[in-house]
Design an enzyme around this catalytic site. Structure first.
Site, PDB file in Angstrom:
ATOM      1  N   CYS A 259       4.746   6.570   3.887  1.00 37.37           N
ATOM      2  CA  CYS A 259       4.935   7.746   3.022  1.00 37.37           C
ATOM      3  C   CYS A 259       4.602   9.017   3.806  1.00 37.37           C
ATOM      4  CB  CYS A 259       4.065   7.637   1.781  1.00 37.37           C
ATOM      5  SG  CYS A 259       4.548   6.298   0.679  1.00 37.37           S
TER       6      CYS A 259
ATOM      7  N   SER B   5      -3.960   5.101  -4.569  1.00 37.49           N
ATOM      8  CA  SER B   5      -3.119   5.442  -3.437  1.00 37.49           C
ATOM      9  C   SER B   5      -3.501   6.839  -2.970  1.00 37.49           C
ATOM     10  CB  SER B   5      -1.650   5.425  -3.868  1.00 37.49           C
ATOM     11  OG  SER B   5      -0.849   6.136  -2.956  1.00 37.49           O
TER      12      SER B   5
ATOM     13  N   CYS C 242       1.297   0.975   7.918  1.00 43.22           N
ATOM     14  CA  CYS C 242       1.071   1.650   6.635  1.00 43.22           C
ATOM     15  C   CYS C 242      -0.294   1.263   6.066  1.00 43.22           C
ATOM     16  CB  CYS C 242       2.178   1.286   5.644  1.00 43.22           C
ATOM     17  SG  CYS C 242       2.119   2.247   4.128  1.00 43.22           S
ATOM     18  N   ASP C 243      -0.961   2.243   5.484  1.00 45.33           N
ATOM     19  CA  ASP C 243      -2.176   2.073   4.696  1.00 45.33           C
ATOM     20  C   ASP C 243      -3.229   1.164   5.332  1.00 45.33           C
ATOM     21  OD1 ASP C 243      -0.761   3.714   3.065  1.00 45.33           O
ATOM     22  OD2 ASP C 243      -1.074   2.581   1.240  1.00 45.33           O
TER      23      ASP C 243
END
Length: 454
Positions: free
Chosen positions: A94, A368, A22-23
């Site tokens: 996400c 984000s 993630c990210d």
């Protein structure tokens, strides 16, 4: 990136298989691959499937924004509780075109990952086979002697990555991560380069948060390569860049589908990309605004200044701001934070309260990929480095004009010369103090070392 480098050098690895979930783990792994320049393949852990509520897809973003709705009185606590229980039905990042999926797309565009890996859902049973194939390809690269990461990460492939981000309304965090990856290859690449590519790139994919569809929907119609093929067809992609197989990107795209007419409409959603770089006396180096989904590209209002994210959140929770104001959060940049915290909490609260475009937010922190609305971040140079954001006072007029690429403080230059910024003293532990002392501007990726010279 530092951790991977230490392990790989300490154990004298011959090749690497890297995974990011993630990210920030994604660009961290890609930075390490380019820094080490060993035979390597990156594999993304994949996005979560969306939840379903009353016949529609819902994600973590809906829950964040519903918190703001509770404060505004438009969402009940029961509704929020229901969203919390259904918005994330399984593992994965996400599912919209937020930071993780944006950087996964970048990994394919740069040639550091296997085609199709960026959009495959985390729970897809084919993921195990994909990971094994990544290992096989890494060993094949070792046997052949290439292509190595620095052969793949070139100025042209970096421009391809920027085009993919712009064409999908991707995360503004790419404005940090792509220059940082470039830095590891000894390539000077900045927000200005991103802006140049975004300006000439049409928005092609209708992806959340600005659009309607999710990563799984893009995967079903051909994944990242469907976007890249449309970019190539429109002359917005360098087809001569190498893929991880050592072949040209153009040759690999021939067998892949293009626009489906739904997730990727036949006509561009807009003629320019979903990210704009703003400049002016408030951001001499630059700042970023995601324009995908925005109804208006112009905003002017009086400043409401906060020296930390927490101070702003407190005011937003109480709804003690006024429509038309520009909320300024400063001293949250790479040095001032230190570490550049993500402002999704406050931006989602504002959107959930129904004022996502009725107030603006300007910060030297970051956002984000799920952030939407009139939210300007990554202001450089940051207030903690003595940037002009530290000179803003309550009531000063601020102009945001995304059409012209302008972010201006409407205060006479003579008055600004009289003002002196007061940088708050923050007591830091050892590692944060070292980081704050070494970190550079967000404009060049907030890197902490000089990098190789090419």
């Amino acid at each position: 990136a530092d951790g991977v480098e230490a392990v790989a050098r300490g154990h004298a690895y011959d090749a690497l298989g890297t995974f990011g979930g993630c990210d920030k783990t994604l660009p961290g792994m890609m930075m390490a691959m380019v820094r080490l320049n060993l035979p390597a393949v990156f594999t993304y852990g994949g996005a979560a499937l969306p939840g379903r509520l009353r016949g529609r897809d819902v994600t973590v973003l809906d829950t964040y924004e519903a918190v703001g709705g509770v404060y505004a009185g438009t969402v009940t606590r029961k509704e929020l509780d229901l969203l919390e229980h259904v918005c994330l039905p399984g593992l994965g990042a996400c599912p919209g075109q937020f930071s993780a999926n944006t950087m996964a797309m970048v990994s394919e565009a740069l040639g550091l990952a296997l085609p199709g890996s960026a959009t495959m859902p985390a729970v897809d049973p084919a993921r195990g086979a994909q990971a094994r194939e990544a290992g096989r390809v890494a060993m094949e690269i070792l046997k052949k002697g290439g292509p190595l990461p620095r052969q793949l990460v070139t100025r042209k492939s970096l421009e391809n990555a920027c085009a993919a981000v712009a064409a999908t309304g991707g995360s503004t965090n790419a404005g940090l991560h792509i220059p940082a990856i470039a830095h590891e290859a000894g390539i000077r690449f900045s927000l200005d380069d991103l802006a140049r590519v975004a300006k000439r790139t049409p928005t092609l994919a209708d992806l959340k948060p600005g659009g309607r569809y999710l990563a799984k929907d893009l995967h079903e119609i051909g994944g990242v390569y469907a976007v890249l093929k449309e970019l190539l067809k429109r002359g917005a992609l360098h087809g001569d860049c190498l893929t991880i197989f050592g072949t040209s990107l153009e040759s690999e795209l021939k067998a892949h589908p293009g626009a489906d007419g739904r997730v990727i409409p036949q006509k561009p959603i807009s003629e320019t990309g979903g990210i704009v770089v703003l400049k002016g006396n408030l951001a001499p180096e630059g700042a970023l605004l995601k324009v995908a989904g925005l109804k208006s590209l112009h905003f002017e209002g009086g400043a409401r200044v906060f020296d930390s994210e927490e101070a702003c959140v407190e005011v937003v929770r109480k709804r003690s701001y006024k429509p038309g104001e520009v909320l300024v959060i400063r001293y949250e940049g790479p040095r001032g934070g230190p570490g550049m915290r993500e402002m999704l909490g406050v931006t989602a609260l504002l959107y959930g309260q129904g004022v996502g475009e009725k107030v603006a937010l300007v910060t030297d922190g970051r956002f984000s990929g799920a952030t939407r609305g009139m939210m300007v971040g990554y202001v450089s140079p940051e207030a903690g480095r003595g940037g002009p954001l530290g000179l803003v006072r309550d009531g000063d007029r601020i102009l945001i004009d995304a059409g012209k690429g302008v972010l201006s403080l409407l205060v006479p230059a003579g008055e600004l010369k009289k003002r002196k910024a007061k940088i708050p003293r923050r007591f830091l532990s050892g590692v944060l103090e070292k980081y704050a002392a070494q970190v550079g501007s967000a404009f060049h990726g907030a890197v902490t070392h000089s990098g190789p010279r090419t």
